[in-house]
Design a protein around this motif. Structure first.
Motif, PDB file in Angstrom:
ATOM      1  N   GLU A   1       0.833  -1.210   0.000  1.00 48.33           N
ATOM      2  CA  GLU A   1       0.000   0.000   0.000  1.00 48.33           C
ATOM      3  C   GLU A   1       0.867   1.260   0.000  1.00 48.33           C
ATOM      4  O   GLU A   1       0.542   2.245  -0.659  1.00 48.33           O
ATOM      5  CB  GLU A   1      -0.925   0.060   1.225  1.00 48.33           C
ATOM      6  N   ILE A   2       1.956   1.235   0.760  1.00 49.67           N
ATOM      7  CA  ILE A   2       2.855   2.394   0.807  1.00 49.67           C
ATOM      8  C   ILE A   2       3.596   2.522  -0.524  1.00 49.67           C
ATOM      9  O   ILE A   2       3.722   3.626  -1.066  1.00 49.67           O
ATOM     10  CB  ILE A   2       3.865   2.275   1.980  1.00 49.67           C
ATOM     11  N   ALA A   3       4.065   1.403  -1.062  1.00 48.60           N
ATOM     12  CA  ALA A   3       4.746   1.428  -2.362  1.00 48.60           C
ATOM     13  C   ALA A   3       3.814   1.972  -3.438  1.00 48.60           C
ATOM     14  O   ALA A   3       4.225   2.771  -4.288  1.00 48.60           O
ATOM     15  CB  ALA A   3       5.245   0.034  -2.732  1.00 48.60           C
ATOM     16  N   GLU A   4       2.567   1.550  -3.389  1.00 51.10           N
ATOM     17  CA  GLU A   4       1.575   2.038  -4.359  1.00 51.10           C
ATOM     18  C   GLU A   4       1.417   3.549  -4.236  1.00 51.10           C
ATOM     19  O   GLU A   4       1.413   4.278  -5.230  1.00 51.10           O
ATOM     20  CB  GLU A   4       0.241   1.318  -4.122  1.00 51.10           C
ATOM     21  N   LYS A   5       1.311   4.031  -3.013  1.00 52.56           N
ATOM     22  CA  LYS A   5       1.180   5.472  -2.768  1.00 52.56           C
ATOM     23  C   LYS A   5       2.395   6.230  -3.303  1.00 52.56           C
ATOM     24  O   LYS A   5       2.264   7.255  -3.965  1.00 52.56           O
ATOM     25  CB  LYS A   5       1.015   5.723  -1.264  1.00 52.56           C
ATOM     26  N   LEU A   6       3.585   5.693  -3.015  1.00 56.58           N
ATOM     27  CA  LEU A   6       4.823   6.388  -3.379  1.00 56.58           C
ATOM     28  C   LEU A   6       5.185   6.237  -4.857  1.00 56.58           C
ATOM     29  O   LEU A   6       6.065   6.933  -5.345  1.00 56.58           O
ATOM     30  CB  LEU A   6       5.978   5.892  -2.502  1.00 56.58           C
ATOM     31  N   SER A   7       4.511   5.331  -5.563  1.00 58.11           N
ATOM     32  CA  SER A   7       4.815   5.133  -6.984  1.00 58.11           C
ATOM     33  C   SER A   7       3.966   6.036  -7.879  1.00 58.11           C
ATOM     34  O   SER A   7       4.049   5.965  -9.099  1.00 58.11           O
ATOM     35  CB  SER A   7       4.627   3.669  -7.386  1.00 58.11           C
ATOM     36  N   HIS A   8       3.161   6.879  -7.255  1.00 58.07           N
ATOM     37  CA  HIS A   8       2.346   7.855  -7.983  1.00 58.07           C
ATOM     38  C   HIS A   8       2.604   9.238  -7.383  1.00 58.07           C
ATOM     39  O   HIS A   8       3.268   9.353  -6.353  1.00 58.07           O
ATOM     40  CB  HIS A   8       0.863   7.509  -7.863  1.00 58.07           C
ATOM     41  N   GLU A   9       2.074  10.250  -7.991  1.00 60.22           N
ATOM     42  CA  GLU A   9       2.198  11.597  -7.426  1.00 60.22           C
ATOM     43  C   GLU A   9       1.756  11.545  -5.969  1.00 60.22           C
ATOM     44  O   GLU A   9       0.732  10.953  -5.641  1.00 60.22           O
ATOM     45  CB  GLU A   9       1.318  12.559  -8.225  1.00 60.22           C
ATOM     46  N   ASN A  10       2.550  12.164  -5.085  1.00 58.18           N
ATOM     47  CA  ASN A  10       2.268  12.073  -3.655  1.00 58.18           C
ATOM     48  C   ASN A  10       2.695  13.355  -2.947  1.00 58.18           C
ATOM     49  O   ASN A  10       3.232  14.267  -3.571  1.00 58.18           O
ATOM     50  CB  ASN A  10       2.964  10.846  -3.052  1.00 58.18           C
ATOM     51  N   GLU A  11       2.497  13.402  -1.652  1.00 58.93           N
ATOM     52  CA  GLU A  11       2.797  14.594  -0.850  1.00 58.93           C
ATOM     53  C   GLU A  11       4.283  14.964  -0.820  1.00 58.93           C
ATOM     54  O   GLU A  11       4.641  16.084  -0.483  1.00 58.93           O
ATOM     55  CB  GLU A  11       2.296  14.388   0.579  1.00 58.93           C
ATOM     56  N   TYR A  12       5.151  14.016  -1.159  1.00 59.38           N
ATOM     57  CA  TYR A  12       6.590  14.265  -1.087  1.00 59.38           C
ATOM     58  C   TYR A  12       7.155  14.865  -2.368  1.00 59.38           C
ATOM     59  O   TYR A  12       8.296  15.323  -2.388  1.00 59.38           O
ATOM     60  CB  TYR A  12       7.328  12.961  -0.765  1.00 59.38           C
ATOM     61  N   GLY A  13       6.389  14.810  -3.447  1.00 62.71           N
ATOM     62  CA  GLY A  13       6.869  15.340  -4.718  1.00 62.71           C
ATOM     63  C   GLY A  13       7.908  14.449  -5.392  1.00 62.71           C
ATOM     64  O   GLY A  13       8.568  14.873  -6.329  1.00 62.71           O
ATOM     65  N   MET A  14       8.086  13.245  -4.896  1.00 64.19           N
ATOM     66  CA  MET A  14       9.021  12.274  -5.479  1.00 64.19           C
ATOM     67  C   MET A  14       8.240  10.997  -5.771  1.00 64.19           C
ATOM     68  O   MET A  14       7.440  10.563  -4.949  1.00 64.19           O
ATOM     69  CB  MET A  14      10.162  11.944  -4.521  1.00 64.19           C
ATOM     70  N   VAL A  15       8.495  10.411  -6.925  1.00 63.04           N
ATOM     71  CA  VAL A  15       7.813   9.181  -7.306  1.00 63.04           C
ATOM     72  C   VAL A  15       8.856   8.076  -7.417  1.00 63.04           C
ATOM     73  O   VAL A  15       9.867   8.229  -8.101  1.00 63.04           O
ATOM     74  CB  VAL A  15       7.060   9.361  -8.647  1.00 63.04           C
ATOM     75  N   GLY A  16       8.621   6.985  -6.712  1.00 65.86           N
ATOM     76  CA  GLY A  16       9.537   5.849  -6.743  1.00 65.86           C
ATOM     77  C   GLY A  16       9.034   4.754  -7.659  1.00 65.86           C
ATOM     78  O   GLY A  16       7.841   4.649  -7.928  1.00 65.86           O
ATOM     79  N   GLU A  17       9.980   3.959  -8.116  1.00 65.83           N
ATOM     80  CA  GLU A  17       9.625   2.777  -8.907  1.00 65.83           C
ATOM     81  C   GLU A  17       9.799   1.568  -7.992  1.00 65.83           C
ATOM     82  O   GLU A  17      10.826   1.421  -7.326  1.00 65.83           O
ATOM     83  CB  GLU A  17      10.557   2.657 -10.115  1.00 65.83           C
ATOM     84  N   PHE A  18       8.798   0.695  -7.948  1.00 64.78           N
ATOM     85  CA  PHE A  18       8.819  -0.460  -7.064  1.00 64.78           C
ATOM     86  C   PHE A  18       8.587  -1.738  -7.845  1.00 64.78           C
ATOM     87  O   PHE A  18       7.969  -1.732  -8.895  1.00 64.78           O
ATOM     88  CB  PHE A  18       7.732  -0.323  -5.980  1.00 64.78           C
ATOM     89  N   ARG A  19       9.103  -2.829  -7.291  1.00 66.82           N
ATOM     90  CA  ARG A  19       8.911  -4.159  -7.861  1.00 66.82           C
ATOM     91  C   ARG A  19       8.442  -5.069  -6.730  1.00 66.82           C
ATOM     92  O   ARG A  19       8.957  -4.984  -5.607  1.00 66.82           O
ATOM     93  CB  ARG A  19      10.248  -4.650  -8.409  1.00 66.82           C
ATOM     94  N   MET A  20       7.474  -5.932  -7.057  1.00 72.33           N
ATOM     95  CA  MET A  20       7.032  -6.879  -6.041  1.00 72.33           C
ATOM     96  C   MET A  20       8.233  -7.719  -5.622  1.00 72.33           C
ATOM     97  O   MET A  20       8.968  -8.237  -6.447  1.00 72.33           O
ATOM     98  CB  MET A  20       5.936  -7.789  -6.564  1.00 72.33           C
ATOM     99  N   SER A  21       8.434  -7.815  -4.334  1.00 72.44           N
ATOM    100  CA  SER A  21       9.579  -8.547  -3.830  1.00 72.44           C
ATOM    101  C   SER A  21       9.162  -9.895  -3.262  1.00 72.44           C
ATOM    102  O   SER A  21       9.731 -10.912  -3.587  1.00 72.44           O
ATOM    103  CB  SER A  21      10.294  -7.735  -2.763  1.00 72.44           C
ATOM    104  N   GLN A  22       8.159  -9.879  -2.409  1.00 71.22           N
ATOM    105  CA  GLN A  22       7.741 -11.122  -1.783  1.00 71.22           C
ATOM    106  C   GLN A  22       6.376 -10.969  -1.148  1.00 71.22           C
ATOM    107  O   GLN A  22       5.907  -9.855  -0.925  1.00 71.22           O
ATOM    108  CB  GLN A  22       8.759 -11.582  -0.749  1.00 71.22           C
ATOM    109  N   THR A  23       5.768 -12.086  -0.874  1.00 73.90           N
ATOM    110  CA  THR A  23       4.515 -12.118  -0.133  1.00 73.90           C
ATOM    111  C   THR A  23       4.778 -12.950   1.110  1.00 73.90           C
ATOM    112  O   THR A  23       5.296 -14.060   1.016  1.00 73.90           O
ATOM    113  CB  THR A  23       3.387 -12.746  -0.978  1.00 73.90           C
TER     114      THR A  23
END
Length: 173
Positions: free
Chosen positions: A34-56
């Motif tokens: 959920e946090i990765a999803e938030k941070l991978s789009h426009e957000n309050e920090y003005g920085m967008v990260g790229e994420f990859r599923m790592s594990q479940t």
């Protein structure tokens, strides 16, 4: 959590823990999906990260910040900063958005042949390669318990033990 042994100023000036060589990408912290999803789009920090599923783990998905595409050379010693590291201010993530791994660095909870240990990352320029008395006391006076408790519900933070990481405490889940 470590303000008793590390000043915020020394951490903000150093930023070593927020930069990764190719060989240390295993230390890149995991984010709840959920946090990765938030941070991978426009957000309050003005920085967008790229994420990859790592594990479940126990049906819960965790994603890793992708930094591999940020290297500019083939030099294995080149370091790439975390997407959420501001060169002047340090980490821009707040509260629950900041990975627990980052909150306890240079400590790591690690699995050493089926035994959980809290160890010191020996490369921290501010603490050094040997845990001092104050750090050991901090871990033994409650921080260690918090780390083990967090690991019970977030087992993805448990890293595989690497030789050379001084062990501060041995515990169990």
């Amino acid at each position: 959590m470590l303000s008793k042994v590390l000043s915020k100023n020394s951490c903000a000036a150093c930023k070593f823990c927020c930069s990764f060589r190719r060989k240390s990408l295993w230390e890149t912290p995991l984010f709840p999906h959920e946090i990765a999803e938030k941070l991978s789009h426009e957000n309050e920090y003005g920085m967008v990260g790229e994420f990859r599923m790592s594990q479940t783990v126990q049906g819960v998905r965790f994603d890793r910040l992708v930094l591999e595409n940020n290297y500019r050379t083939d030099d294995p010693e080149e370091e790439v900063p975390c997407t959420f590291l501001d060169p002047q201010k340090g980490c821009i993530l707040k509260g629950d958005d900041k990975p627990f791994d980052c909150s306890i660095w240079p400590l790591r909870i690690m699995d050493r042949n089926g035994e959980l240990v809290i160890a010191l990352t020996p490369t921290c320029p501010s603490i050094g390669s040997t845990p001092g008395e104050n750090l050991v006391e901090l871990v033994k006076s409650g921080l260690g318990e918090k780390i083990y408790e967090y690991a019970k519900t977030h087992p993805y933070i448990i890293k595989e033990y690497h030789e050379g990481f001084p062990i501060i405490e041995i515990g169990s889940l």
